[in-house]
Write an enzyme that holds these catalytic residues in place. Structure first.
Site, PDB file in Angstrom:
ATOM      1  CG  ASP A  89      -2.497  43.404  27.224  1.00  0.00           C
ATOM      2  OD1 ASP A  89      -2.019  44.416  27.199  1.00  0.00           O
ATOM      3  OD2 ASP A  89      -3.175  42.992  26.807  1.00  0.00           O
ATOM      4  CD  GLU A 147      -4.171  46.910  22.684  1.00  0.00           C
ATOM      5  OE1 GLU A 147      -4.964  47.317  21.613  1.00  0.00           O
ATOM      6  OE2 GLU A 147      -3.670  45.841  22.402  1.00  0.00           O
TER       7      GLU A 147
HETATM    8 ZN   LIG Z   1      -1.330  43.304  19.823  1.00  0.00          ZN
HETATM    9 ZN   LIG Z   2       0.097  45.740  20.866  1.00  0.00          ZN
END
Ligand SMILES: [Zn+2]
Ligand SMILES: [Zn+2]
Length: 409
Positions: A89, A147
Site C-alpha cells: 500500500d 500496512e
Molecule cells: Zn510507512
Molecule cells: Zn513502510
C-alpha cells in the site's frame, strides 16, 4: 576451463540471475509507483502483481477480505516452508519528488517504498522459481495490503497465509527500504525488539456542567483532565524501567465552549509506544488505574478506551544473526550494521513474527548522490528511493530462503 555460461552448461549464479532481472524489476517498481493505492483494497496493484507472477510455477490465491496475493512455490524436494513478505500500500501524500515516474494519482504516493518491496519480492519469486527443482521445501510469497493502516497482516493470517504451503511456515523474512538515515545499499538490523508497539488511548472525563462563576455547584472536568495529562508523564518516568522505555504523548485535548461555562466533559487522546510485551501490558494497566484514580479523587468519572495498534516487532535472535551473516557473505561485512536501538515506528509484520520466528531488516535506498543524513524521510512528499537496490533485495530474500530450507531438510 569451461565458458562462463554455455547454453547447456552450468546454471547462472543467483547474483548473475538477480542482475539479469534488475531492469525488469525497475520497470515493475516504476509502474507500481505511478499508480499508488491506499488501504485494504488495491485492485490495480494486485493486477500488476498477478501479471508479474504469471507464468511462474506458483499456486496463486487472492484474499477475500482484502486484495492480498499469496503465492506458493513447491520445491522439487520435500522440506519445510519459508515465508517472505512484502507490503503493497501507498500513503495519502501528494508526491513532490519530481521523478519522471511520479504518482499519477492525485493525493496518493508510494512514500514508504512499498513499491520497491513488491518488486523485490517478485524478483525473489523469479529467482527461486528458476531453482525449483533443487529447492528442499516450499516458499510462501505474502503480498499484503494496508500496512499503513488499518492493517493487512492480521486478516491475511486469519485467511491462512502462514499455512498456505500445507504446513506452518518455519521462518519468515521481510525487508523495508529507507529514503534517509542509512547510506545507500547498507542493511541494518537488530536482535529482539526492532520496532515499537503503537497503541491509542482515548479518555473522556465526565463531570457536571455549570456556571463559571460558581464552580462549587458543578463538577469541573477540566482541572482533573489537566492533572491526568501531567500525571501521565510522571507515571512514565516513575513507573517504568528506563531501559525498557515507554513513550506517552497527548496529542489532542478538547473541552468546553466559552470561558464562563463549566463543560460536562473533557476529552483527550494519546499515543502510547512500548518496546516489550511486558512494558506494553504494564503501561496499559498503569494508565487505566491512575486515570480512574484521579477522576475518583475529584468525584468524576473517566471513560478510558485503549485501542490496540500493532504489537512490538520482535526479531528472533538467531534469525537476525542468520540474516546479518548472509548479508556479510553476499556483499561484505561493511554492508550490514547492527542498530543500537529499536525504531520508534511500528509495523504489522509484527503479527507474523509473533507467530513464526523470523527477522525484518532495513535497507538504505537513499540515492547515493544525496546526503542520506539530510534526505527526506519515508512518508515525506520528497522521499526518493533508488531502485538500484532491487536486485540485491531480491537476491538476499532468495539466498535466505535457500539457506534456511537447506538447514531444516
Ligand atoms: Zn510507512
Ligand atoms: Zn513502510
Amino acid at each position: 576451463m569451461t565458458p562462463a555460461h554455455p547454453a547447456s552448461g552450468p546454471p547462472m549464479t543467483l547474483r548473475e540471475d538477480a542482475q539479469a532481472i534488475q531492469s525488469d524489476l525497475v520497470e515493475l517498481r516504476r509502474a507500481l509507483h505511478r499508480e499508488p493505492e491506499i488501504g485494504l483494497d488495491l485492485p490495480r496493484t494486485q493486477a500488476k502483481l498477478l501479471a508479474a507472477l504469471d507464468g511462474l510455477p506458483l499456486e496463486v490465491t487472492t484474499g477475500t477480505a482484502l486484495s492480498s496475493v499469496t503465492a506458493v512455490l513447491r520445491g522439487g524436494r520435500p522440506g519445510p516452508a519459508v515465508l517472505l513478505r512484502s507490503d503493497m500500500d501507498a500513503l495519502p501524500v501528494k508526491e513532490l519528488t519530481g521523478e519522471p515516474f511520479s504518482s499519477q494519482i492525485d493525493g496518493a504516493m508510494h512514500a514508504c517504498g512499498h513499491d520497491l518491496h513488491m518488486a523485490i519480492l517478485v524478483g525473489a519469486a523469479r529467482l527461486l522459481s528458476a531453482r525449483r527443482e533443487e529447492l528442499p521445501g516450499s516458499v510462501i510469497f505474502m503480498f499484503q495490503p494496508a500496512e499503513e493502516g488499518p492493517g493487512g497482516a492480521e486478516p491475511m493470517i486469519r485467511e491462512g497465509v502462514l499455512d498456505a504451503a500445507g504446513t506452518r511456515a518455519v521462518a519468515a523474512y521481510g525487508l523495508h527500504v529507507s529514503s534517509s538515515k542509512e547510506p545507500y545499499g547498507v542493511f541494518t538490523g537488530r536482535r529482539g525488539p526492532l520496532m515499537s508497539a503503537a497503541d491509542r488511548v482515548h479518555v473522556t472525563v465526565r463531570g457536571r456542567g455549570g456556571h463559571g462563576s460558581q464552580p462549587f455547584r458543578a463538577k469541573d472536568p477540566i482541572p482533573a483532565a489537566c492533572e491526568m495529562v501531567t500525571a501521565l508523564s510522571t507515571h512514565v518516568t516513575r513507573g517504568h524501567d528506563i531501559f525498557d522505555p515507554v513513550v506517552v504523548t497527548v496529542g489532542s485535548f478538547h473541552a468546553g465552549t466559552a470561558e464562563n461555562i463549566i463543560p460536562e466533559t473533557a476529552h483527550f487522546d494519546a499515543t502510547v509506544r512500548s518496546f516489550s510485551a511486558d512494558a506494553r501490558a504494564k503501561v496499559h494497566a498503569g494508565i487505566t488505574a491512575m486515570l480512574s484514580g484521579i477522576a475518583h479523587a475529584h468525584g468524576l468519572e473517566a471513560e478510558i478506551d485503549i485501542e490496540d495498534g500493532y504489537p512490538v516487532t520482535v526479531n528472533d535472535d538467531g534469525e537476525a544473526e542468520f540474516v546479518a551473516d548472509t548479508i556479510a557473505d553476499l556483499y561484505g561485512a561493511d554492508r550490514f550494521t547492527w542498530m543500537p536501538n529499536p525504531e520508534p515506528g511500528s509495523e504489522d509484520f509484527s503479527y507474523v513474527l509473533a507467530e513464526v520466528p523470523g527477522a525484518f531488516v532495513f535497507l538504505g535506498a537513499c540515492p547515493p548522490e544525496i546526503d542520506h543524513e539530510a534526505a527526506a524521510s519515508n512518508h515525506a512528499p520528497q522521499a526518493r528511493f533508488d531502485d538500484g537496490v532491487l536486485a540485491d533485495g531480491a537476491e538476499l530474500l532468495a539466498e535466505l530462503t535457500l539457506r534456511r530450507l537447506a538447514r531444516d531438510s
